[in-house]
Design a protein around this motif. Structure first.
Motif, PDB file in Angstrom:
ATOM      1  N   MET A 115     -15.004   7.301  -5.771  1.00 47.34           N
ATOM      2  CA  MET A 115     -15.540   6.115  -6.444  1.00 47.34           C
ATOM      3  C   MET A 115     -15.143   6.150  -7.919  1.00 47.34           C
ATOM      4  N   ASP A 116     -14.568   5.045  -8.409  1.00 48.77           N
ATOM      5  CA  ASP A 116     -14.113   5.013  -9.797  1.00 48.77           C
ATOM      6  C   ASP A 116     -15.251   4.826 -10.795  1.00 48.77           C
ATOM      7  N   LEU A 117     -16.143   3.902 -10.520  1.00 53.78           N
ATOM      8  CA  LEU A 117     -17.167   3.519 -11.490  1.00 53.78           C
ATOM      9  C   LEU A 117     -18.503   3.318 -10.805  1.00 53.78           C
ATOM     10  N   SER A 118     -19.547   3.925 -11.362  1.00 53.02           N
ATOM     11  CA  SER A 118     -20.914   3.704 -10.903  1.00 53.02           C
ATOM     12  C   SER A 118     -21.720   3.075 -12.027  1.00 53.02           C
ATOM     13  N   LEU A 119     -22.382   1.971 -11.731  1.00 55.70           N
ATOM     14  CA  LEU A 119     -23.247   1.288 -12.684  1.00 55.70           C
ATOM     15  C   LEU A 119     -24.682   1.366 -12.187  1.00 55.70           C
ATOM     16  N   ILE A 120     -25.579   1.806 -13.059  1.00 54.75           N
ATOM     17  CA  ILE A 120     -26.983   2.018 -12.694  1.00 54.75           C
ATOM     18  C   ILE A 120     -27.847   0.970 -13.368  1.00 54.75           C
ATOM     19  N   THR A 121     -28.741   0.369 -12.600  1.00 58.26           N
ATOM     20  CA  THR A 121     -29.677  -0.615 -13.138  1.00 58.26           C
ATOM     21  C   THR A 121     -31.096  -0.203 -12.781  1.00 58.26           C
ATOM     22  N   THR A 153     -21.918   8.350  -7.121  1.00 54.32           N
ATOM     23  CA  THR A 153     -20.763   9.194  -6.776  1.00 54.32           C
ATOM     24  C   THR A 153     -19.571   8.968  -7.695  1.00 54.32           C
ATOM     25  N   GLY A 154     -19.644   8.007  -8.608  1.00 56.25           N
ATOM     26  CA  GLY A 154     -18.505   7.681  -9.452  1.00 56.25           C
ATOM     27  C   GLY A 154     -18.217   8.727 -10.510  1.00 56.25           C
ATOM     28  N   GLY A 155     -16.961   8.826 -10.896  1.00 52.73           N
ATOM     29  CA  GLY A 155     -16.585   9.727 -11.972  1.00 52.73           C
ATOM     30  C   GLY A 155     -16.869   9.138 -13.340  1.00 52.73           C
ATOM     31  N   CYS A 156     -16.920   7.805 -13.428  1.00 52.43           N
ATOM     32  CA  CYS A 156     -17.253   7.100 -14.660  1.00 52.43           C
ATOM     33  C   CYS A 156     -18.616   6.431 -14.467  1.00 52.43           C
ATOM     34  N   VAL A 208     -25.369   4.967 -29.607  1.00 53.06           N
ATOM     35  CA  VAL A 208     -24.519   4.183 -28.713  1.00 53.06           C
ATOM     36  C   VAL A 208     -25.065   2.771 -28.559  1.00 53.06           C
ATOM     37  N   GLY A 209     -24.151   1.826 -28.321  1.00 58.72           N
ATOM     38  CA  GLY A 209     -24.540   0.468 -28.037  1.00 58.72           C
ATOM     39  C   GLY A 209     -24.987   0.310 -26.591  1.00 58.72           C
ATOM     40  N   PRO A 210     -25.358  -0.898 -26.193  1.00 60.45           N
ATOM     41  CA  PRO A 210     -25.914  -1.102 -24.843  1.00 60.45           C
ATOM     42  C   PRO A 210     -24.892  -1.052 -23.721  1.00 60.45           C
ATOM     43  N   PHE A 211     -23.580  -0.964 -24.043  1.00 60.20           N
ATOM     44  CA  PHE A 211     -22.568  -1.068 -22.990  1.00 60.20           C
ATOM     45  C   PHE A 211     -21.621   0.138 -22.949  1.00 60.20           C
ATOM     46  N   PHE A 212     -22.111   1.291 -23.413  1.00 58.48           N
ATOM     47  CA  PHE A 212     -21.256   2.476 -23.411  1.00 58.48           C
ATOM     48  C   PHE A 212     -21.019   2.986 -21.984  1.00 58.48           C
ATOM     49  N   LEU A 213     -19.907   3.687 -21.796  1.00 56.82           N
ATOM     50  CA  LEU A 213     -19.563   4.352 -20.548  1.00 56.82           C
ATOM     51  C   LEU A 213     -19.283   5.820 -20.850  1.00 56.82           C
ATOM     52  N   PHE A 214     -19.441   6.678 -19.854  1.00 55.53           N
ATOM     53  CA  PHE A 214     -19.222   8.105 -20.066  1.00 55.53           C
ATOM     54  C   PHE A 214     -18.838   8.755 -18.744  1.00 55.53           C
ATOM     55  N   THR A 215     -18.322   9.964 -18.836  1.00 58.48           N
ATOM     56  CA  THR A 215     -17.890  10.669 -17.638  1.00 58.48           C
ATOM     57  C   THR A 215     -19.035  11.463 -17.031  1.00 58.48           C
ATOM     58  N   ARG A 216     -18.926  11.687 -15.748  1.00 57.79           N
ATOM     59  CA  ARG A 216     -19.919  12.524 -15.082  1.00 57.79           C
ATOM     60  C   ARG A 216     -19.888  13.938 -15.649  1.00 57.79           C
ATOM     61  N   ALA A 217     -18.691  14.408 -16.004  1.00 51.53           N
ATOM     62  CA  ALA A 217     -18.579  15.758 -16.565  1.00 51.53           C
ATOM     63  C   ALA A 217     -19.364  15.874 -17.868  1.00 51.53           C
TER      64      ALA A 217
END
Length: 326
Positions: free
Chosen positions: A1-7, A90-93, A161-170
């Motif tokens: 999975m490339d991207l996971s978004l949590i709400t 499961t996403g890496g991002c 950080v702002g409200p739309f930041f992304l980060f790696t699982r690592a």
């Protein structure tokens, strides 16, 4: 999975129909860009009506091409739900999507690409729409575009950080989970940890999304815990000069109950927050704050009148105002 978004969801029925449409559109765009997407919904104390709305939303998002995971839990802090959602993903991002905000697909595509290239955290510029009343009377809607705010070289709320930041699982695994004691500013606390501040961070060029400030937000709405929690982070990092006066009993209870992490404060800092100097510190800060507020109001009211009367284009042609109120 490339991207996971949590709400994280709580009493979200009114927002879910529009949110579902937005998510489905973004998912379709991401799929067209060749990315696999996962949405993790963590519903706090969901009513039967909200559960039905969530199930309907999940079906439409799956139809758009995303994987959807739902978890129903008793009410907890948003940061507990974020941790729960990350562990279920499961996403890496990784990233978060507030149910009442907009996220933009181009920024997500850029974010995943930059994270794959070696960035560990990427922050984005964003639009903020604020609804309020000038002088408590005149309705005002202000639209402003903010640059990406994250600055790991500084420990201050304005550098979080702002409200739309992304980060790696690592990076999440290295920095650890969000502190679930926080109710409002746990993202600020997490972003100021040494593991995050020393990570390879980047600034996005695309707009991350639109953040709606409408009075129901956790932050920026005079929530009594916001500056108790800001103070907690600042105290953890020894930033004594930035602390603000707050309810002294709540500040002491929060710090001594869970915030201190074993850190001993200088006696004069304790005195300023909940000791002999607390009242004088509060008076001095409020005096300075009120002066700044009056100055800001004097600037805001003419802007509101100009915009509501439609005079801005005419005055802009004469060079008296900017074409847009930024």
């Amino acid at each position: 999975m490339d991207l996971s978004l949590i709400t994280s969801l709580f009493r979200s029925e009114a927002h879910l129909p529009v949110y579902g449409e937005r998510v489905a559109e973004v998912v379709a765009a991401l799929r067209a860009a060749g990315l696999t997407v996962e949405l993790v919904l963590v519903a706090n104390g969901a009513s039967a009506e909200e559960r039905r709305a969530i199930e309907s939303l999940a079906a439409s998002v799956r139809q758009a091409g995303a994987s959807v995971t739902m978890q129903y839990v008793a009410r907890e802090t948003v940061y507990a739900s974020w941790n729960r959602g990350i562990h279920a993903s499961t996403g890496g991002c990784l990233g978060f999507w507030n149910v009442d905000d907009l996220r933009y697909a181009p920024a997500l595509v850029e974010g995943v690409a930059r994270l794959r290239e070696g960035c560990q955290l990427i922050d984005f510029p964003f639009v903020q729409i604020t609804q309020g009343k000038a002088l408590g009377l005149l309705p005002v809607t202000q639209t402003r575009t903010f640059p990406a705010s994250y600055n790991p070289a500084r420990v201050t709320p304005r550098a979080g950080v702002g409200p739309f930041f992304l980060f790696t699982r690592a990076l999440f695994e290295q920095a650890g989970p969000f502190d679930e004691h926080f109710r409002v500013t746990g993202d600020f606390d997490w972003a100021m940890r040494d593991a995050v501040r020393t990570a390879h961070t980047c600034t996005g060029t695309e707009l991350g999304g639109t953040f709606f400030m409408h009075g129901g937000n956790l932050s920026g709405t005079r929530n009594p815990y916001e500056w108790i929690e800001h103070n907690t982070v600042l105290l953890r990092h020894g930033e004594w000069t930035q602390i603000r006066p707050v309810d002294s009993d709540l500040m002491r209870a929060s710090w001594q109950g869970w915030g201190s992490q074993g850190i001993a404060l200088p006696a004069d800092v304790e005195a300023r927050l909940w000791g002999a100097d607390a009242e004088r510190f509060r008076w001095q800060w409020q005096r300075d704050h009120h002066r700044a507020l009056i100055s800001r109001t004097i600037r805001t009211v003419p802007r509101a009148i100009i915009d509501r009367t439609g005079l801005r284009p005419l005055l802009a042609r004469w060079g008296l105002v900017q074409p847009t109120d930024q």
